[in-house]
Write an enzyme that holds these catalytic residues in place. Structure first.
Site, PDB file in Angstrom:
ATOM      1  N   ASP A 170       0.836  -1.207   0.000  1.00 30.86           N
ATOM      2  CA  ASP A 170       0.000   0.000   0.000  1.00 30.86           C
ATOM      3  C   ASP A 170       0.870   1.256   0.000  1.00 30.86           C
ATOM      4  OD1 ASP A 170      -2.633   1.491   0.670  1.00 30.86           O
ATOM      5  OD2 ASP A 170      -1.288   2.053   2.313  1.00 30.86           O
ATOM      6  N   LYS A 206       1.540   4.302  -3.111  1.00 28.73           N
ATOM      7  CA  LYS A 206       1.473   5.752  -2.915  1.00 28.73           C
ATOM      8  C   LYS A 206       2.775   6.429  -3.341  1.00 28.73           C
ATOM      9  CE  LYS A 206      -1.836   5.022   0.783  1.00 28.73           C
ATOM     10  NZ  LYS A 206      -1.991   4.778   2.226  1.00 28.73           N
ATOM     11  N   GLY A 224      -9.096   6.570   6.243  1.00 23.70           N
ATOM     12  CA  GLY A 224     -10.404   6.745   6.864  1.00 23.70           C
ATOM     13  C   GLY A 224     -11.389   7.322   5.863  1.00 23.70           C
TER      14      GLY A 224
END
Lengths: 319, 176
Positions: A204, A208, A302
């Protein structure tokens, strides 16, 4: 600010938050789709009813997902789960939106990390533009900061862009616990997923930093996950953190992006330095050509946090 | 977003002063003027450098960006700065090795690092609480020549890869 009509693809945490918060940002959601269902209303869907139905019945409406993509909207929001390799179905969604001359905002890392060049080609042939702030560091304005400086004025980016791995390492260091213990705790708290592979193996974070390198290279070179040197944190014993602490240091999963390459791995950093954020916080350092170093930190994941980045992108596109 | 220049840290500057009255004071003025907090001064009087100067080591606490200003103003004031932060002639490299360190002959690993990576080991700390069967960790403090940390790390990675050890390295180059 002029409002935009949004088609939201994906009804996970991010997609749902976009639907919930769009009105507050002055935008209207005219379509929502998950993998099997859709709801379309040119006058604006009833956000509360759609979210309730998703949680009660697991569908967002009666329509077909294709009706959503083909419907009336100004900005397509791609918030389906990140996939590797061909980055489908996200890539095709973006393609359809751009081919219809719509703007596209991505929260899905796959297309931007794995098929960046193709995305930019599609964008060049379209009246629509793409933005993807939400793919890197959730609510933290990293890509827009790079855009403001201009990619040629940023020589490198490094930092912590995975809250789960950072939570595990900071808990291991603080409590002297082993990886397995802290992972179990993180899963109980909902900080780590049942299958934490993406986070703890560094994939992950690597996606990015691949996106960051693509942005920093500004078309001179294209990167995909395959170009990144990636190490995870699963083999780090508590003793390594103890030894680091004795020396005023700690271990964090740090990614580094330059226009030449991408790496992610556990690194020794000063225990009281800016990179040793604790818990699920994220931080990125940007090295600028004329203005020294910028540290930007905040919540990197989130639903509402990431939706904030999505809606900021939408506003930038239609203002 | 932070523009404070980072946390306050302790920095060490090594200076070489000409043995004349007032030289030490002249060297310290730019530090306090630039807002550095002087922690200690080690004035090695009687110990001359090969160039006949007196080595002085000064510890300063300040934010990293302010430290850069201090070093600049020292140089502008004509003070001979021989070491400042990452510009040290003798660089230090701290790494942690993880894996079956004992089974893979730790002393041989260290010997290889010293000979191949052109680094000298100044400190070793081993932590193997579960005995020799389990994964253990070792912290190595190495001295390298200025500007060679990148090469030393690359060699170290090779040596470690041969023995299936993991190297947890610091951030490289100017990134600290």
């Amino acid at each position: 600010m002029s409002g935009a009509r949004l088609c939201v693809l994906g009804a996970g945490a991010v997609g749902r938050s976009v639907v919930e918060l769009a009105e507050e940002y002055g935008h209207t959601v005219t379509a929502v789709a998950d993998s099997s269902s859709a709801v379309v209303d040119p006058d604006g869907v009833d956000a509360e009813a759609v979210l309730q139905r998703k949680s009660d019945e697991g569908v967002v409406g009666e329509a077909d997902p294709d009706d959503a993509v083909g419907g009336a909207y100004d900005v397509l929001v791609e918030a389906t789960p990140t996939t590797l390799g061909d980055a489908e179905p996200g890539f095709s969604h973006v393609k359809q939106g751009l081919e219809r001359d719509k703007h596209v905002v991505l929260a899905n890392k796959g297309p931007v990390a794995e098929r960046y060049g193709e995305l930019r080609e599609l964008e060049a042939d379209s009246e629509g533009k793409i933005r993807f702030e939400a793919t890197v560091g959730g609510a933290i304005p990293i890509l827009s900061t790079i855009e403001d400086f201009g990619p040629t004025h940023i020589t490198a980016a490094r930092g912590v862009l995975n809250g789960t791995a950072n939570f595990i390492l900071s808990r291991m260091a603080a409590e002297g616990l082993d990886y397995e213990h802290v992972l179990a705790e993180a899963q109980d708290l909902g900080v780590a997923e049942a299958d934490p592979t993406f986070d703890v193996e560094g994939i992950d974070a690597a996606l990015k930093f691949v996106i960051l390198s693509n942005v920093l290279a500004d078309g001179d070179q294209e990167f995909t996950l395959e170009d990144a040197v990636v190490d995870g944190i699963t083999d780090i014993p508590g003793t390594a953190l103890d030894l680091a602490a004795e020396d005023g240091r700690t271990i964090r999963l740090i990614g580094e992006s330059t226009p030449e390459g991408v790496s992610v791995g556990p690194r020794l950093v000063p225990a009281d330095g800016p990179l040793s954020v604790t818990g699920t916080l994220n931080i990125v350092q940007l090295e600028t050509t004329h203005a020294g170093r910028l540290n930007i930190s905040g919540r990197g994941a989130g639903g509402p946090e990431t939706a904030t980045a999505v809606l900021s992108d939408v506003s930038r596109l239609v203002d | 977003m932070s523009d404070t220049g980072g946390e306050v840290q302790t920095h060490t500057v090594r200076l070489e002063l000409v043995d004349e009255p007032g030289e030490l004071l002249r060297a310290l003025e730019p530090i306090s003027e630039a807002g550095g907090n002087l922690l200690s001064i080690y004035h090695e009087r009687g110990n001359l450098t090969p160039r006949g100067h007196i080595p002085v080591e000064v510890d300063i606490s300040c934010a990293p960006t302010r430290f850069e200003t201090i070093v600049e103003s020292l140089r502008e004031a004509g003070v001979n700065v021989v070491q400042a932060g990452s510009e040290r002639y003798d660089e230090e490299l701290v790494v942690i090795l993880v894996g079956h360190l004992v089974d893979t002959d730790l002393s041989d690993t260290l010997k290889q690092i010293e000979s191949c990576a052109d680094a000298s080991l100044t400190d070793l700390s081993l932590s193997a609480p579960r005995g020799r069967d389990e994964t253990s960790s070792a912290r190595l403090r190495l001295k390298t020549r200025s500007g060679t940390n990148g090469d030393a790390l690359a060699k170290l990675q090779e040596i470690a890869a041969d023995k299936e050890l993991q190297v947890i390295q610091p951030l490289t180059e100017a990134s600290q």
